[in-house]
Structure formats: structure tokens, C-alpha cells
Design an enzyme around this catalytic site. Sequence first.
Site, PDB file in Angstrom:
ATOM      1  N   ASP A  67      71.069 -44.998  36.567  1.00 52.42           N
ATOM      2  CA  ASP A  67      70.664 -44.058  35.526  1.00 52.42           C
ATOM      3  C   ASP A  67      71.854 -43.517  34.742  1.00 52.42           C
ATOM      4  OD1 ASP A  67      71.643 -42.695  37.719  1.00 52.42           O
ATOM      5  OD2 ASP A  67      69.826 -41.554  38.110  1.00 52.42           O
ATOM      6  N   ASP A 136      63.907 -32.775  45.171  1.00 53.66           N
ATOM      7  CA  ASP A 136      62.472 -32.856  44.844  1.00 53.66           C
ATOM      8  C   ASP A 136      61.922 -34.262  45.097  1.00 53.66           C
ATOM      9  OD1 ASP A 136      63.603 -34.328  42.800  1.00 53.66           O
ATOM     10  OD2 ASP A 136      62.808 -33.103  41.171  1.00 53.66           O
ATOM     11  N   GLU A 143      61.623 -38.465  38.248  1.00 50.74           N
ATOM     12  CA  GLU A 143      61.162 -37.168  38.736  1.00 50.74           C
ATOM     13  C   GLU A 143      59.731 -37.273  39.273  1.00 50.74           C
ATOM     14  OE1 GLU A 143      63.287 -35.038  39.236  1.00 50.74           O
ATOM     15  OE2 GLU A 143      64.313 -34.252  37.473  1.00 50.74           O
TER      16      GLU A 143
HETATM   17  C1  GLP Z   1      71.116 -37.308  40.768  1.00 49.30           C
HETATM   18  C2  GLP Z   1      71.076 -38.819  40.646  1.00 49.30           C
HETATM   19  C3  GLP Z   1      70.338 -39.445  41.804  1.00 49.30           C
HETATM   20  C4  GLP Z   1      70.819 -38.870  43.115  1.00 49.30           C
HETATM   21  C5  GLP Z   1      70.534 -37.397  43.135  1.00 49.30           C
HETATM   22  C6  GLP Z   1      70.953 -36.726  44.432  1.00 49.30           C
HETATM   23  O1  GLP Z   1      70.038 -36.666  40.178  1.00 49.30           O
HETATM   24  N1  GLP Z   1      70.512 -39.230  39.418  1.00 49.30           N
HETATM   25  O2  GLP Z   1      70.521 -40.856  41.777  1.00 49.30           O
HETATM   26  O3  GLP Z   1      70.197 -39.505  44.192  1.00 49.30           O
HETATM   27  O4  GLP Z   1      71.269 -36.806  42.076  1.00 49.30           O
HETATM   28  O5  GLP Z   1      72.298 -36.374  44.334  1.00 49.30           O
HETATM   29  P1  GLP Z   1      73.212 -35.945  45.540  1.00 49.30           P
HETATM   30  O6  GLP Z   1      73.478 -37.167  46.305  1.00 49.30           O
HETATM   31  O7  GLP Z   1      74.441 -35.394  44.893  1.00 49.30           O
HETATM   32  O8  GLP Z   1      72.458 -34.924  46.284  1.00 49.30           O
END
Ligand code: GLP
Length: 260
Positions: A67, A136, A143
Site C-alpha cells: 500500500d 481494527d 479497512e
Molecule cells: C499500517 C499498514 C499496515 C500495517 C499496519 C499495522 O496501517 N498499512 O500494512 O499492518 O499499519 O502497523 P504496525 O505494524 O506498525 O502496528
Amino acid sequence: MEVVIQGDADAVANLAADAIERLVSSRPNAVLGLATGSSPLGVYDELVRRHRSGTISFSRVTAFLLDEYIGLPAGHAATYREFIERHFAGLVDIDPTNVHVPDGTAVDVEAACSQYEQKIRAAGGVDLQLLGIGADGHLGFNEPTSSLASRTRVKTLTEQTRTDNARFFDDVDDVPHHVVTQGIGTILEARHLVLIAIGAGKAESIARAVEGPVTSMCPGSAIQLHPHATVLVDEAAAARLTLADYYRATYAGKPAWQTI
Ligand code: GLP
């Protein structure tokens, strides 16, 4: 699905790095699906370490990121292009032209999304997709209520995700509202999913993804539809799993020849 509970984040990172090393050793031109966020950072550190010690080369590997934000200027430190450069691609021998990130600056974003899907197909699909999970339950930037059949497209972030990701920006108001993300349908086409979750903050979303119903309200639950999904968690992220003892016993009794 296989759930592997490890004592700490380093052990989780090592297992994921082992899986990637095995893949790239047997298939030097493997296609990796890379994730951002803090969860896979230990994996990238470990892969960089193994690369520097001469154990693994990424020279023929192709990578696709999940993404990207829309609206950040190219080169902005919070773009996922810069993130992956800083933590992995810029530190190993991967060919920069083989590192693909959804284009958050495209004038025609929809066309860029279908081109991204096309590029993944042209590369032969993703062999191993690293995944984190949002508080979430989001996968990539899919989402809650994202279609489980979705493809790469524009999504709007929830306020919770914008707040969670504000730590990468000067101010929460700087976090874009819009993003481009591979769809859940896109992610499910990767041949092996490796989902990593570390810390108590992920316990609830991991329990919902692994043991809850398959529902777009928890996009992470879509991994239950995948024939080869591995969930690597530390003890804190495993805290809400009802069958934790079963996962521990299964992993402890696994034959030595059987890898994740
Ligand atoms: C972002 C990314 C996701 C990731 C999520 C969790 O929103 N787009 O791909 O899994 O964060 O992030 P973290 O690993 O920092 O908790």
C-alpha cells in the site's frame, strides 16, 4: 492456518526471515510481498543482517508493497516507498527497478491501480506475502467492511488508523485520508501469507482474525480462506487466543522436515 507463538519479537522475526531465506535460496527470482508498519521491522533487520553476512542475496528478487498514501509528495519520509527504502531495499542488493510500490501520486489513480495488478500478474504472482495487522483488523490498508474480493484501489482511512499512524508524521492532521492498497482478493492470491503481530495492542485483532468469523468487519479474518497462511505472534499478541495451548503443542510436535 498455522499459528506459531514465540517468546519475543526477535524469535518471530527469525522465523519469518528463515521462511524468506528458504524461499529465496530455492527460487532466487522469488516475488516477495512486503509490508510496512512496525511489525515487520525485525524481519527486515534480520534479512539485512543475513545479507551482510553473505547468507542471502536479493539480486534477482522482485518485491511488491501492499500500500501507499495518496497526496504525499514523492520523497516524503512517511511514504511507504521511503519506508521500504530505509528499512530494507536500500540496505540489500535488490535491484531498485524491481521494487514496486503503488503510485500515490498518479493523476489517474484508477489506471495506476489496474497497472499495479497487471505488474503483479506479469511477475508471476507473489510467492510470500508479509503482513501486519491493524488494531481494527485491517490488512494493508483494507479497512473494516472492505470487500473480501477487493483488488488494488483507493480507500479512505478510519480515524483510528490515522491516529495509529500519526507517529510517523509531525501531526495527526498531516496523515492523509486516502491511500492506495492491494485488495484482499489480491493479497489472497499470494502463495504463502505470513502475518506478524507483536505486542498486547494486537491481541484483540489477532484473536478476531484467527478465531473469529470470516467477516469484512475484520479484514484480517480473510486469511482463514487461504490454504497456506502462517501467523507468527509473540506471547503478548497471542494473549486472547482461545486455542493457544493447541497451537503451542502443534508447533512443538512438528516434524523437523516440515517448515512453516
Ligand atoms: C499500517 C499498514 C499496515 C500495517 C499496519 C499495522 O496501517 N498499512 O500494512 O499492518 O499499519 O502497523 P504496525 O505494524 O506498525 O502496528
